[in-house]
Design an enzyme around this catalytic site. Structure first.
Site, PDB file in Angstrom:
ATOM      1  CE1 TYR A 100      38.726  39.065  41.089  1.00  0.00           C
ATOM      2  CE2 TYR A 100      41.009  39.602  40.216  1.00  0.00           C
ATOM      3  CZ  TYR A 100      39.758  38.634  40.201  1.00  0.00           C
ATOM      4  OH  TYR A 100      39.488  37.750  39.359  1.00  0.00           O
ATOM      5  CD  GLU A 183      37.604  35.440  41.550  1.00  0.00           C
ATOM      6  OE1 GLU A 183      38.060  35.396  40.627  1.00  0.00           O
ATOM      7  OE2 GLU A 183      36.654  35.498  42.106  1.00  0.00           O
TER       8      GLU A 183
END
Ligand code: GDP
Ligand code: MN
Length: 361
Positions: A100, A183
């Site tokens: 992530y 992201e």
């Protein structure tokens, strides 16, 4: 403004972040011409702006042989209520591990913050909640061109070193593209190296001009029309259409609906001095949203004349109940006109809201 995945991937790719080979399609048949570029399996990714897309069935790993049929199926579906108009077809990655990576603004220090987690993917919210240390964070001075080495080491922990250049590239995207959020979830390792399997990029609305992005591109046809008339207009997810004059009165109407446990479908501020023409446009526009079951008109007559408003409402026969609360200039004439044509005029805001809730059930 949030970019779609394929748009964000184009930006990432410009910054040398590896993204899977892919092609955007608007019809299932368009896949055929590209199948030879992919292996025996492809990933179909609905380009819809919703969270939890993968879990909701918007990301499919399929055999190339059945890709056209599966794409047709995906085009006919809605993902969390959003119709699928575009699909990003990508090579299937041989994923070894999902990480992530995210860069946002840290509000307390007012600086970019880089977040990195060893277990990314569709369960990231749960992972982060269950284990507060699962995601490491580093605040980076916006004066720096890249993440300093000592912070990079802390972020990566035991993750592969070849992720570091991706983090620095994403940091540049964040800075140069005026992002609020950049992201990659998941950032994946494969036998061929590191890839951004997904991409999310939210651009600061105040920077759209500088970034060359059209300000109104996400507006619905109804929102554009409201703009042409100079109305302030916002869509919500309830059933009561609200028309007011002035931001304060309109917002307190929404608050009161909320207080009585109702939900507004949309609200429109007609502004000052609305004549019957403007009121007609306003009523038609608000009623045009399919979820509107009742319209609540809450107006204060100052330069706006209540009799003009009444004429406007009467002239617009929209097929849903219209409940009116008006006070001020020519109020009595407005009341008389409305009553004559079978409309309900209510004296207090509270009573008007309650009447709207009843009528909208
Ligand atoms: P999201 O639900 O909108 O965040 O969609 P993602 O693009 O993140 O995809 C959801 C999940 O699908 C990922 O976490 C991966 O596990 C899986 N996925 C996405 N792309 C690929 C791919 O190329 N190969 C494989 N095997 N899985 C993929
Ligand atoms: Mn994702």
């Amino acid at each position: 403004m949030k970019l779609l995945e394929y748009e964000a991937k184009r930006v990432f790719s410009d910054y040398r972040i590896p993204v899977p080979k892919g092609v955007l399609i608007r019809e299932p048949g368009e896949i055929e011409a590209h199948l030879s570029e992919f292996g025996d399996a492809v990933v179909l990714k609905a380009q819809v702006d919703v969270g939890g897309r993968g879990k909701a069935g918007g990301v499919l790993v399929v055999d190339s042989a059945s890709a056209v049929d599966r794409a047709r199926e995906l085009f006919s579906r809605e993902i969390r209520g959003v119709p699928v108009r575009e699909i990003l077809v990508e090579e299937r990655l041989e994923i070894e591990h999902e990480y992530y990576l995210s860069i946002a603004v840290d509000r307390s220090t007012r600086q970019p913050v880089v977040l990195f987690g060893d277990t990314g993917g569709v369960e990231i919210e749960r992972t982060a909640q269950e284990d507060g240390s699962a995601i490491r964070r580093a605040v980076v001075s916006p004066l720096l061109r890249e993440v300093p080495a000592f912070l990079m080491r802390e972020l990566l922990g035991s993750a592969p070193r070849d992720i570091a250049p991706v983090i620095n590239s994403l940091y540049r995207v964040f800075q140069e593209r005026d992002a609020m959020l950049a992201e990659i979830n998941p950032l994946v390792t494969t036998p061929d190296g590191v890839y951004a399997a997904d991409a999310k990029l939210i651009i600061d609305d105040n920077a759209l001009g500088r970034q060359g992005i059209e300000v109104n591109r996400d507006l619905s046809e109804r929102e554009r029309e409201a703009g042409r008339h100079g109305f302030s207009y916002v869509e919500l997810d309830g059933t009561i259409g609200v028309i007011g004059n002035g931001a304060g009165l309109t917002m307190s109407t929404i608050d009161l609906i909320d207080y009585y446990r109702g939900r507004a479908a949309n609200f429109l501020d007609v502004g000052g001095g609305a004549d019957r023409e403007r009121v007609m446009h306003a009523v038609r526009l608000v009623a045009g949203l399919p979820s509107v079951k009742v319209i609540l008109v809450n107006l204060l007559g100052g330069i706006t004349r209540c009799d003009e408003v009444a004429h406007g409402i009467i002239a617009t026969d929209v097929g849903v109940p219209v409940i009116v609360r008006m006070a001020g200039t020519n109020e009595e004439e407005g009341r008389r006109l409305l009553a004559e044509h079978g409309y309900r005029m209510v004296d207090s805001m509270e009573a008007a809201v309650r009447a709207a809730l009843e009528a909208g059930e």
